[in-house]
Write a protein that holds these residues in place. Structure first.
Motif, PDB file in Angstrom:
ATOM      1  N   PRO A  18       0.853  -1.202   0.000  1.00 53.03           N
ATOM      2  CA  PRO A  18       0.000   0.000   0.000  1.00 53.03           C
ATOM      3  C   PRO A  18       0.883   1.244   0.000  1.00 53.03           C
ATOM      4  O   PRO A  18       1.963   1.262   0.567  1.00 53.03           O
ATOM      5  N   ARG A  19       0.385   2.237  -0.649  1.00 53.11           N
ATOM      6  CA  ARG A  19       1.118   3.484  -0.750  1.00 53.11           C
ATOM      7  C   ARG A  19       1.141   4.192   0.591  1.00 53.11           C
ATOM      8  O   ARG A  19       0.143   4.229   1.300  1.00 53.11           O
ATOM      9  N   ARG A  20       2.249   4.758   0.945  1.00 53.34           N
ATOM     10  CA  ARG A  20       2.375   5.442   2.227  1.00 53.34           C
ATOM     11  C   ARG A  20       1.722   6.808   2.133  1.00 53.34           C
ATOM     12  O   ARG A  20       1.809   7.490   1.128  1.00 53.34           O
ATOM     13  N   LYS A  21       1.079   7.189   3.223  1.00 50.75           N
ATOM     14  CA  LYS A  21       0.457   8.505   3.282  1.00 50.75           C
ATOM     15  C   LYS A  21       1.211   9.356   4.284  1.00 50.75           C
ATOM     16  O   LYS A  21       1.641   8.873   5.328  1.00 50.75           O
TER      17      LYS A  21
END
Length: 130
Positions: free
Chosen positions: A14-17
């Motif tokens: 998952p893409r980091r926020k």
């Protein structure tokens, strides 16, 4: 069926926020005003007191309208007795005005107060954010 391993693609990470706790783009005056409100300085207390006073006097004025309307009806029927003999759809006018009229009138006044209170709140927030 072959006894070999099946080729599976690795699971996509998952893409980091990026989490930001405070908006650094907010104007300094807004932050200062919010801090003063939170710390309840004398200026902030006066601003909040003014907001509460505005809400209170709005409620008093609208309650005054209701009291004047309902308080004047018996006086009108006393001063003009011919009105008490008028009937609408078989129901006498005093019973109709005193038994039915309060509900839509009170609903309307309550709705009006809600609109005014929300407007005062928006004005307060706008004043704080400037």
């Amino acid at each position: 069926m072959s006894g070999g391993r099946e080729d599976t693609a690795p699971a996509a990470r998952p893409r980091r926020k990026r989490v930001v706790l405070a908006d650094s783009r907010a104007p300094v005056t807004v932050l200062r005003t919010v801090i003063e409100l939170e710390e309840q300085t004398s200026w902030a207390e006066e601003v909040v007191r003014g907001f509460i006073r505005t809400q209170f006097w709005t409620a008093v004025r609208l309650a005054g309208i209701v009291v004047v309307v309902f308080g004047s009806l018996p006086l009108v029927f006393f001063l003009v007795p011919e009105l008490s003999e008028v009937s609408v759809a078989g129901v006498s006018l005093p019973w109709l005005l005193l038994g039915v009229m309060p509900f839509p009138l009170l609903f309307g006044v309550g709705y009006w107060y809600n609109v005014l209170a929300e407007r005062h709140e928006r004005d307060f927030v706008d004043m704080v954010e400037k």
